[in-house]
Design an enzyme around this catalytic site. Structure first.
Site, mmCIF file in Angstrom:
data_model
loop_
_atom_site.group_PDB
_atom_site.id
_atom_site.type_symbol
_atom_site.label_atom_id
_atom_site.label_comp_id
_atom_site.label_asym_id
_atom_site.label_seq_id
_atom_site.Cartn_x
_atom_site.Cartn_y
_atom_site.Cartn_z
ATOM 1 N N TYR A 136 38.007 33.094 1.154
ATOM 2 C CA TYR A 136 38.771 32.117 0.380
ATOM 3 C C TYR A 136 39.874 32.791 -0.424
ATOM 4 C CZ TYR A 136 35.035 33.285 -3.044
ATOM 5 O OH TYR A 136 34.121 33.930 -3.844
ATOM 6 N N GLN A 189 44.488 36.087 -5.196
ATOM 7 C CA GLN A 189 43.332 36.924 -4.841
ATOM 8 C C GLN A 189 42.653 36.339 -3.610
ATOM 9 O OE1 GLN A 189 40.720 38.032 -8.150
ATOM 10 N NE2 GLN A 189 38.929 37.764 -6.852
ATOM 11 N N HIS A 248 32.280 24.397 -7.010
ATOM 12 C CA HIS A 248 32.302 24.676 -5.574
ATOM 13 C C HIS A 248 31.024 25.393 -5.148
ATOM 14 C CE1 HIS A 248 33.284 27.619 -2.272
ATOM 15 N NE2 HIS A 248 33.527 26.463 -1.691
ATOM 16 N N GLU A 305 48.096 30.464 12.759
ATOM 17 C CA GLU A 305 48.489 30.770 11.391
ATOM 18 C C GLU A 305 47.394 30.215 10.476
ATOM 19 O OE1 GLU A 305 52.401 29.584 10.132
ATOM 20 O OE2 GLU A 305 53.263 30.074 12.084
ATOM 21 N N ASP A 312 21.856 31.380 -9.566
ATOM 22 C CA ASP A 312 22.092 29.999 -9.144
ATOM 23 C C ASP A 312 20.892 29.088 -9.371
ATOM 24 O OD1 ASP A 312 24.690 30.551 -8.494
ATOM 25 O OD2 ASP A 312 24.367 30.659 -6.334
ATOM 26 N N LYS A 338 40.845 26.954 -4.628
ATOM 27 C CA LYS A 338 40.357 27.787 -3.524
ATOM 28 C C LYS A 338 40.704 27.163 -2.177
ATOM 29 C CE LYS A 338 36.413 29.479 -6.209
ATOM 30 N NZ LYS A 338 34.935 29.473 -6.362
ATOM 31 N N HIS A 356 29.658 26.706 -8.421
ATOM 32 C CA HIS A 356 30.331 27.607 -9.349
ATOM 33 C C HIS A 356 31.692 27.085 -9.788
ATOM 34 C CE1 HIS A 356 28.100 30.890 -6.856
ATOM 35 N NE2 HIS A 356 27.308 30.383 -7.780
#
Length: 195
Positions: free
Chosen positions: A132, A48, A119, A30, A172, A72, A63
């Site tokens: 994620y 999402q 992150h 799971e 970035d 997340k 980010h």
């Protein structure tokens, strides 16, 4: 319970290990159960799911979203990545500190990063598929970031990357340095800074 929940040194961060049931045919696990997560005190709602693929040496981050911060739950579906969270919560005893976890598709471990953190991740393996679950939707106009190699954050990329320069997107390479005097998020992850 189908998971082992381990608190990380920074409050709010969790490394989560699902139980793997395997035999000669393969395995079953799971990867999320609202019931088990709620029993562990992780009562977030996910809205999402995202997935990315990257070749070795790619670094994505650091980010965050300002007015729509995302929690997340991240993991590597294929390959191995070094995943990093930076605490941006004003008033937190670990404000400005970072913590990283190696996510390995062979181990199937996961990392939960709540709202109020920046992150990013670096791909250690030759190739990685990264997925994620998010607690808020992606808002492109709300994107923000921090310089990946800012020394004040002290992410230990070097022990993972060595002397190899990571592969970065143009975006970035342009993120600002972390500013300890700036107001980012309050402890409930409400944005209190300026864009």
């Amino acid at each position: 319970m189908a998971f082992e929940f381990n608190k990380c040194p920074i409050e709010g961060l969790w490394e989560i290990q699902p139980k793997i049931f395997g035999d000669a045919r393969g395995y079953f696990a799971e990867t999320y159960s609202e019931k088990d997560f709620f029993e562990a005190g992780l009562t977030m709602k996910f809205v999402q799911d995202n997935q990315s693929a990257s070749k070795g040496g790619v670094l994505r981050g650091l980010h965050f979203q300002t007015k729509h911060p995302q929690g997340k739950l991240v993991r590597a579906l294929e390959g191995k990545v070094y995943d990093v969270a930076v605490d941006l919560r004003n008033g937190s005893p670990t404000f400005g500190k970072s913590y990283g976890v190696v996510l390995d598709s062979q181990k199937n471990n996961m990392f939960y990063i709540p709202e109020g953190f920046a992150h990013g991740f670096y791909v250690i393996s030759d190739f990685a598929v990264f997925t994620y679950k998010c607690t808020d939707f992606y808002h492109p106009e709300d994107e923000a970031g921090l310089m990946w190699n800012d020394k004040s954050i002290n992410v230990d990329w070097h022990s993972i990357c060595g002397d190899v320069e990571p592969l970065l997107s143009e975006k970035d390479t342009k993120h600002p340095a972390f500013d300890f005097s700036k107001k980012y998020f309050d402890m409930s992850a409400h944005w209190i800074g300026e864009n």
